[in-house]
Design a protein around this motif. Sequence first.
Motif, PDB file in Angstrom:
ATOM      1  N   ALA A 146       0.819  -1.208   0.000  1.00  0.00           N
ATOM      2  CA  ALA A 146       0.000   0.000   0.000  1.00  0.00           C
ATOM      3  C   ALA A 146       0.856   1.262   0.000  1.00  0.00           C
ATOM      4  CB  ALA A 146      -0.932   0.009   1.203  1.00  0.00           C
ATOM      5  N   THR A 147       0.580   2.115  -0.970  1.00  0.00           N
ATOM      6  CA  THR A 147       1.126   3.465  -0.916  1.00  0.00           C
ATOM      7  C   THR A 147       0.347   4.277   0.101  1.00  0.00           C
ATOM      8  OG1 THR A 147       1.583   3.286  -3.292  1.00  0.00           O
ATOM      9  CG2 THR A 147       1.769   5.482  -2.293  1.00  0.00           C
ATOM     10  N   VAL A 148      -0.988   4.110   0.076  1.00  0.00           N
ATOM     11  CA  VAL A 148      -1.878   4.799   1.007  1.00  0.00           C
ATOM     12  C   VAL A 148      -2.871   3.796   1.573  1.00  0.00           C
ATOM     13  CG1 VAL A 148      -3.542   6.665   1.347  1.00  0.00           C
ATOM     14  CG2 VAL A 148      -1.720   6.921  -0.358  1.00  0.00           C
ATOM     15  N   LEU A 149      -2.948   3.713   2.886  1.00  0.00           N
ATOM     16  CA  LEU A 149      -4.006   2.970   3.566  1.00  0.00           C
ATOM     17  C   LEU A 149      -4.999   3.993   4.079  1.00  0.00           C
ATOM     18  CD1 LEU A 149      -5.397   0.571   5.011  1.00  0.00           C
ATOM     19  CD2 LEU A 149      -3.807   0.953   6.922  1.00  0.00           C
ATOM     20  N   CYS A 150      -6.259   3.867   3.658  1.00  0.00           N
ATOM     21  CA  CYS A 150      -7.321   4.783   4.078  1.00  0.00           C
ATOM     22  C   CYS A 150      -8.280   4.021   4.983  1.00  0.00           C
ATOM     23  CB  CYS A 150      -8.045   5.337   2.855  1.00  0.00           C
ATOM     24  SG  CYS A 150      -8.961   6.853   3.169  1.00  0.00           S
ATOM     25  N   THR A 151      -8.480   4.519   6.195  1.00  0.00           N
ATOM     26  CA  THR A 151      -9.224   3.751   7.176  1.00  0.00           C
ATOM     27  C   THR A 151      -9.944   4.681   8.142  1.00  0.00           C
ATOM     28  OG1 THR A 151      -8.982   2.086   8.943  1.00  0.00           O
ATOM     29  CG2 THR A 151      -7.154   3.611   8.633  1.00  0.00           C
ATOM     30  N   SER A 152     -10.922   4.141   8.846  1.00  0.00           N
ATOM     31  CA  SER A 152     -11.549   4.848   9.953  1.00  0.00           C
ATOM     32  C   SER A 152     -10.871   4.402  11.249  1.00  0.00           C
ATOM     33  CB  SER A 152     -13.049   4.548  10.022  1.00  0.00           C
ATOM     34  OG  SER A 152     -13.259   3.219  10.497  1.00  0.00           O
ATOM     35  N   LEU A 183       0.122   1.944  12.507  1.00  0.00           N
ATOM     36  CA  LEU A 183      -0.315   1.271  11.277  1.00  0.00           C
ATOM     37  C   LEU A 183       0.778   1.278  10.211  1.00  0.00           C
ATOM     38  CD1 LEU A 183      -4.008   2.493  10.890  1.00  0.00           C
ATOM     39  CD2 LEU A 183      -3.243   0.171  11.374  1.00  0.00           C
ATOM     40  N   ARG A 184       1.598   2.307  10.178  1.00  0.00           N
ATOM     41  CA  ARG A 184       2.677   2.354   9.180  1.00  0.00           C
ATOM     42  C   ARG A 184       3.664   1.206   9.375  1.00  0.00           C
ATOM     43  NH1 ARG A 184       6.353   6.342   8.480  1.00  0.00           N
ATOM     44  NH2 ARG A 184       6.570   5.611   6.332  1.00  0.00           N
ATOM     45  N   HIS A 185       3.762   0.705  10.602  1.00  0.00           N
ATOM     46  CA  HIS A 185       4.658  -0.428  10.854  1.00  0.00           C
ATOM     47  C   HIS A 185       4.143  -1.718  10.206  1.00  0.00           C
ATOM     48  CE1 HIS A 185       7.413   1.699  13.455  1.00  0.00           C
ATOM     49  NE2 HIS A 185       6.417   2.138  14.196  1.00  0.00           N
ATOM     50  N   LEU A 186       2.861  -1.716   9.761  1.00  0.00           N
ATOM     51  CA  LEU A 186       2.305  -2.882   9.076  1.00  0.00           C
ATOM     52  C   LEU A 186       2.607  -2.867   7.583  1.00  0.00           C
ATOM     53  CD1 LEU A 186      -1.208  -3.154  10.793  1.00  0.00           C
ATOM     54  CD2 LEU A 186       0.983  -4.140  11.506  1.00  0.00           C
ATOM     55  N   GLY A 187       3.235  -1.774   7.100  1.00  0.00           N
ATOM     56  CA  GLY A 187       3.661  -1.770   5.697  1.00  0.00           C
ATOM     57  C   GLY A 187       3.302  -0.574   4.856  1.00  0.00           C
ATOM     58  N   PRO A 188       2.145   0.094   5.081  1.00  0.00           N
ATOM     59  CA  PRO A 188       1.786   1.212   4.192  1.00  0.00           C
ATOM     60  C   PRO A 188       2.789   2.357   4.290  1.00  0.00           C
ATOM     61  CG  PRO A 188      -0.080   0.539   5.548  1.00  0.00           C
ATOM     62  CD  PRO A 188       1.120  -0.160   6.098  1.00  0.00           C
ATOM     63  N   GLU A 189       3.018   3.021   3.154  1.00  0.00           N
ATOM     64  CA  GLU A 189       3.896   4.188   3.172  1.00  0.00           C
ATOM     65  C   GLU A 189       3.205   5.364   3.862  1.00  0.00           C
ATOM     66  OE1 GLU A 189       6.476   7.008   0.082  1.00  0.00           O
ATOM     67  OE2 GLU A 189       5.223   5.375  -0.694  1.00  0.00           O
ATOM     68  N   TYR A 190       1.911   5.528   3.562  1.00  0.00           N
ATOM     69  CA  TYR A 190       1.102   6.578   4.187  1.00  0.00           C
ATOM     70  C   TYR A 190      -0.146   5.954   4.790  1.00  0.00           C
ATOM     71  CZ  TYR A 190       3.752  10.267   1.750  1.00  0.00           C
ATOM     72  OH  TYR A 190       4.731  11.107   1.298  1.00  0.00           O
ATOM     73  N   VAL A 191      -0.647   6.565   5.854  1.00  0.00           N
ATOM     74  CA  VAL A 191      -1.904   6.153   6.471  1.00  0.00           C
ATOM     75  C   VAL A 191      -2.794   7.380   6.606  1.00  0.00           C
ATOM     76  CG1 VAL A 191      -3.019   5.269   8.556  1.00  0.00           C
ATOM     77  CG2 VAL A 191      -0.900   4.219   7.730  1.00  0.00           C
ATOM     78  N   VAL A 192      -4.034   7.264   6.118  1.00  0.00           N
ATOM     79  CA  VAL A 192      -5.049   8.309   6.293  1.00  0.00           C
ATOM     80  C   VAL A 192      -6.136   7.740   7.199  1.00  0.00           C
ATOM     81  CG1 VAL A 192      -6.775   9.770   5.187  1.00  0.00           C
ATOM     82  CG2 VAL A 192      -4.619   9.280   4.014  1.00  0.00           C
ATOM     83  N   ILE A 193      -6.357   8.366   8.333  1.00  0.00           N
ATOM     84  CA  ILE A 193      -7.453   7.985   9.226  1.00  0.00           C
ATOM     85  C   ILE A 193      -8.496   9.089   9.125  1.00  0.00           C
ATOM     86  CG2 ILE A 193      -8.161   7.409  11.571  1.00  0.00           C
ATOM     87  CD1 ILE A 193      -5.340   6.481  12.130  1.00  0.00           C
ATOM     88  N   ASP A 250      -0.497  13.855  -8.686  1.00  0.00           N
ATOM     89  CA  ASP A 250      -0.298  14.511  -7.394  1.00  0.00           C
ATOM     90  C   ASP A 250       0.577  13.653  -6.497  1.00  0.00           C
ATOM     91  OD1 ASP A 250      -2.033  16.429  -8.297  1.00  0.00           O
ATOM     92  OD2 ASP A 250      -3.605  16.043  -6.807  1.00  0.00           O
ATOM     93  N   ASP A 251       1.325  14.280  -5.588  1.00  0.00           N
ATOM     94  CA  ASP A 251       1.964  13.492  -4.542  1.00  0.00           C
ATOM     95  C   ASP A 251       0.899  13.179  -3.487  1.00  0.00           C
ATOM     96  OD1 ASP A 251       1.729  15.694  -2.773  1.00  0.00           O
ATOM     97  OD2 ASP A 251       3.791  16.356  -3.159  1.00  0.00           O
ATOM     98  N   VAL A 252       1.239  12.342  -2.514  1.00  0.00           N
ATOM     99  CA  VAL A 252       0.208  11.859  -1.584  1.00  0.00           C
ATOM    100  C   VAL A 252      -0.418  12.983  -0.763  1.00  0.00           C
ATOM    101  CG1 VAL A 252      -0.244  10.387   0.415  1.00  0.00           C
ATOM    102  CG2 VAL A 252       1.083   9.494  -1.507  1.00  0.00           C
ATOM    103  N   PRO A 253       0.365  13.861  -0.117  1.00  0.00           N
ATOM    104  CA  PRO A 253      -0.296  14.936   0.649  1.00  0.00           C
ATOM    105  C   PRO A 253      -1.209  15.801  -0.217  1.00  0.00           C
ATOM    106  CG  PRO A 253       2.010  14.754   1.301  1.00  0.00           C
ATOM    107  CD  PRO A 253       1.829  13.874   0.093  1.00  0.00           C
ATOM    108  N   GLU A 254      -0.797  16.102  -1.456  1.00  0.00           N
ATOM    109  CA  GLU A 254      -1.645  16.883  -2.358  1.00  0.00           C
ATOM    110  C   GLU A 254      -2.924  16.119  -2.696  1.00  0.00           C
ATOM    111  OE1 GLU A 254       1.703  19.370  -4.951  1.00  0.00           O
ATOM    112  OE2 GLU A 254       1.067  17.372  -5.607  1.00  0.00           O
ATOM    113  N   ALA A 255      -2.785  14.833  -2.975  1.00  0.00           N
ATOM    114  CA  ALA A 255      -3.933  14.012  -3.356  1.00  0.00           C
ATOM    115  C   ALA A 255      -4.938  13.911  -2.217  1.00  0.00           C
ATOM    116  CB  ALA A 255      -3.469  12.617  -3.770  1.00  0.00           C
TER     117      ALA A 255
END
Length: 290
Positions: A146-152, A183-193, A250-255
């Motif tokens: 995952a480049t980005v993990l999106c989660t609640s 959560l980043r320790h599980l592999g994703p480069e970025y995490v969005v909660i 876009d880069d991740v923060p921009e996206a």
Amino acid sequence: MSSLSAVDTEGRPNGMSPGLVLVFGCEAGPTRSFGVEADKRAIISQHVSATTVATATAARGQAIVPTLPSLLQDQIAAAVSQSEISKPGHVVTKIGAVLEPVAIQILSNMLSNREWTCVVDMEEERLPASHSEAMTQFRTLILPHATVLCTSVDEALALLDDAGAPVPHPRGIPDIQLIGIALRHLGPEYVVIKQEFLDEDEQTTTLLYVLCGPQEKPTYDRLRCANPGLVVGASFSIPSAIAARLAKGDDVPEAVSAAFEHVKSMIERGMIPDDRGSKKSDICIYQESS
């Protein structure tokens, strides 16, 4: 007078960006009102092409029927061929509901062989049980790609519990930031909660997110908008919107920032992206501590 061509020189519809999003998840059956088709509509609304691959089919209120492995592999082969023929600037995968261990293994093999940007959407209503084979395989075989993990918050807690690192429910933003770091320790480069709050009395919605990535400190933002239609569930479209923005370059923060602004605009216009949304809040709202 000659008419304008409906496609550009690369064979794309006019006005579409050169990127492509491959959407993996549950198909909604005949209604097509949620799942991968709703994701596709959200992506196309950002002027990005999308191709869907159904890992399962589920009509509302009915049992989920997994796609046969051979059919899933055929769908993936066709989607990969399309991505190679269209020669997009960026290929992004958006992975949603994948519940069967066999399907998880197939997708993991696909991601292992390609350097694609990957947005993983943890969908609570399709979330495997903690410590189930599917949850553990999803965590160990998909999240590292995952480049980005999106989660609640609740989905994040379930993932950490499955990983043997349970944490208590957060009491404020600093706690959510720590969950994102874990959560980043599980592999994703970025995490969005992400969280979505409806104030029915004031007819407003607040979208809140924490973004954790390689940067030194997690970032946090909150967007508040008028919501006279009392729409809830628009935040389900955020992972698809992030994928679309990444496909545009876009880069991740921009996206992430652009995706939340897009969903804020949807709420202000009274738009419900699919039938997971409604006109009355039926979600458990997390109250931010002062």
